[in-house]
Scaffold this motif. Structure first.
Motif, PDB file in Angstrom:
ATOM      1  N   MET A 103       0.853  -1.184   0.000  1.00  0.00           N
ATOM      2  CA  MET A 103       0.000   0.000   0.000  1.00  0.00           C
ATOM      3  C   MET A 103       0.888   1.233   0.000  1.00  0.00           C
ATOM      4  O   MET A 103       1.796   1.348   0.818  1.00  0.00           O
ATOM      5  CB  MET A 103      -0.900  -0.014   1.238  1.00  0.00           C
ATOM      6  N   MET A 104       0.647   2.121  -0.952  1.00  0.00           N
ATOM      7  CA  MET A 104       1.413   3.365  -1.033  1.00  0.00           C
ATOM      8  C   MET A 104       0.561   4.411  -1.719  1.00  0.00           C
ATOM      9  O   MET A 104      -0.498   4.099  -2.264  1.00  0.00           O
ATOM     10  CB  MET A 104       2.722   3.146  -1.793  1.00  0.00           C
ATOM     11  N   GLY A 105       1.011   5.652  -1.706  1.00  0.00           N
ATOM     12  CA  GLY A 105       0.314   6.723  -2.407  1.00  0.00           C
ATOM     13  C   GLY A 105       0.544   6.629  -3.896  1.00  0.00           C
ATOM     14  O   GLY A 105       1.623   6.246  -4.338  1.00  0.00           O
ATOM     15  N   VAL A 106      -0.454   6.993  -4.686  1.00  0.00           N
ATOM     16  CA  VAL A 106      -0.313   6.903  -6.141  1.00  0.00           C
ATOM     17  C   VAL A 106       0.712   7.904  -6.675  1.00  0.00           C
ATOM     18  O   VAL A 106       1.207   7.737  -7.779  1.00  0.00           O
ATOM     19  CB  VAL A 106      -1.669   7.075  -6.869  1.00  0.00           C
ATOM     20  N   LYS A 107       1.047   8.913  -5.896  1.00  0.00           N
ATOM     21  CA  LYS A 107       2.043   9.900  -6.334  1.00  0.00           C
ATOM     22  C   LYS A 107       3.391   9.713  -5.656  1.00  0.00           C
ATOM     23  O   LYS A 107       4.295  10.526  -5.841  1.00  0.00           O
ATOM     24  CB  LYS A 107       1.514  11.310  -6.075  1.00  0.00           C
ATOM     25  N   ASP A 108       3.562   8.654  -4.858  1.00  0.00           N
ATOM     26  CA  ASP A 108       4.845   8.405  -4.205  1.00  0.00           C
ATOM     27  C   ASP A 108       5.916   8.070  -5.238  1.00  0.00           C
ATOM     28  O   ASP A 108       5.641   7.410  -6.241  1.00  0.00           O
ATOM     29  CB  ASP A 108       4.738   7.236  -3.218  1.00  0.00           C
ATOM     30  N   ASP A 109       7.134   8.502  -4.988  1.00  0.00           N
ATOM     31  CA  ASP A 109       8.269   8.186  -5.841  1.00  0.00           C
ATOM     32  C   ASP A 109       8.855   6.865  -5.352  1.00  0.00           C
ATOM     33  O   ASP A 109       9.640   6.832  -4.409  1.00  0.00           O
ATOM     34  CB  ASP A 109       9.311   9.307  -5.764  1.00  0.00           C
ATOM     35  N   LYS A 111      10.994   4.752  -6.619  1.00  0.00           N
ATOM     36  CA  LYS A 111      12.440   4.593  -6.766  1.00  0.00           C
ATOM     37  C   LYS A 111      13.204   5.474  -5.790  1.00  0.00           C
ATOM     38  O   LYS A 111      14.231   5.092  -5.271  1.00  0.00           O
ATOM     39  CB  LYS A 111      12.864   4.892  -8.199  1.00  0.00           C
ATOM     40  N   GLY A 112      12.706   6.677  -5.539  1.00  0.00           N
ATOM     41  CA  GLY A 112      13.391   7.601  -4.645  1.00  0.00           C
ATOM     42  C   GLY A 112      13.177   7.284  -3.175  1.00  0.00           C
ATOM     43  O   GLY A 112      13.966   7.665  -2.325  1.00  0.00           O
ATOM     44  N   MET A 113      12.090   6.568  -2.858  1.00  0.00           N
ATOM     45  CA  MET A 113      11.769   6.202  -1.466  1.00  0.00           C
ATOM     46  C   MET A 113      11.729   7.432  -0.558  1.00  0.00           C
ATOM     47  O   MET A 113      12.102   7.364   0.602  1.00  0.00           O
ATOM     48  CB  MET A 113      12.758   5.172  -0.918  1.00  0.00           C
ATOM     49  N   ASP A 114      11.280   8.573  -1.094  1.00  0.00           N
ATOM     50  CA  ASP A 114      11.239   9.807  -0.313  1.00  0.00           C
ATOM     51  C   ASP A 114       9.937   9.959   0.471  1.00  0.00           C
ATOM     52  O   ASP A 114       9.909  10.598   1.515  1.00  0.00           O
ATOM     53  CB  ASP A 114      11.412  11.021  -1.228  1.00  0.00           C
ATOM     54  N   GLY A 118       2.441  10.120   0.598  1.00  0.00           N
ATOM     55  CA  GLY A 118       2.592  11.550   0.573  1.00  0.00           C
ATOM     56  C   GLY A 118       3.333  12.164   1.757  1.00  0.00           C
ATOM     57  O   GLY A 118       3.594  13.349   1.787  1.00  0.00           O
ATOM     58  N   GLU A 119       3.700  11.341   2.716  1.00  0.00           N
ATOM     59  CA  GLU A 119       4.429  11.813   3.897  1.00  0.00           C
ATOM     60  C   GLU A 119       5.907  11.467   3.745  1.00  0.00           C
ATOM     61  O   GLU A 119       6.248  10.442   3.162  1.00  0.00           O
ATOM     62  CB  GLU A 119       3.888  11.144   5.167  1.00  0.00           C
ATOM     63  N   PRO A 120       6.827  12.297   4.314  1.00  0.00           N
ATOM     64  CA  PRO A 120       8.252  11.960   4.246  1.00  0.00           C
ATOM     65  C   PRO A 120       8.526  10.569   4.808  1.00  0.00           C
ATOM     66  O   PRO A 120       7.957  10.181   5.811  1.00  0.00           O
ATOM     67  CB  PRO A 120       8.899  13.045   5.114  1.00  0.00           C
ATOM     68  N   PHE A 121       9.398   9.836   4.134  1.00  0.00           N
ATOM     69  CA  PHE A 121       9.692   8.449   4.533  1.00  0.00           C
ATOM     70  C   PHE A 121      11.059   8.364   5.163  1.00  0.00           C
ATOM     71  O   PHE A 121      12.017   8.875   4.721  1.00  0.00           O
ATOM     72  CB  PHE A 121       9.604   7.581   3.283  1.00  0.00           C
TER      73      PHE A 121
END
Length: 121
Positions: A103-109, A111-114, A118-121
């Motif tokens: 489960m993740m946000g549809v706009k999450d990067d 590859k960048g894992m940032d 939508g929240e800082p990782f």
């Protein structure tokens, strides 16, 4: 999601429709569709919110899917579980028969894992 849910040359060129090999209902709001592909929805009276995409899934109702979601290979959800807007949910069966969900946000990067949802990782 825009390429699949909004009118586009991509959809027209491939002859994509809002419902394909599915039992359930999709919706349309201002030309934006909810797309239901190769899925089974037990409560056929419910309708997929515009802008969301559900594929290869079995759900009790489409009311649990928020706006702008991608739902893939989900075979069932726990009672009361709702998928928040702008979320990707994918379920996969492991070789020992257990299931895992991503489960993740549809706009999450990815590859960048940032960010995560939508929240800082």
């Amino acid at each position: 999601l825009d390429v699949l849910c909004r009118p586009s040359l991509f959809r027209e060129g491939l002859g994509l429709h809002a419902l394909s090999q599915s039992v359930g209902a999709s919706s349309e709001d201002d030309g934006v569709r909810g797309v239901l592909l190769n899925s089974l929805v037990a409560c056929g009276a419910s309708s997929l919110i515009a802008g969301s995409f559900v594929e290869h899934s079995r759900l009790a109702s489409l009311d649990v899917v928020g706006a702008n979601c991608v739902v893939s290979c989900v075979r069932g959800l726990p009672p009361g579980f709702r998928i928040p807007p702008d979320t990707l949910l994918q379920q996969t069966q492991l070789s020992d028969g257990r299931f895992v969900c991503v489960m993740m946000g549809v706009k999450d990067d990815v590859k960048g894992m940032d960010t995560l949802r939508g929240e800082p990782f």
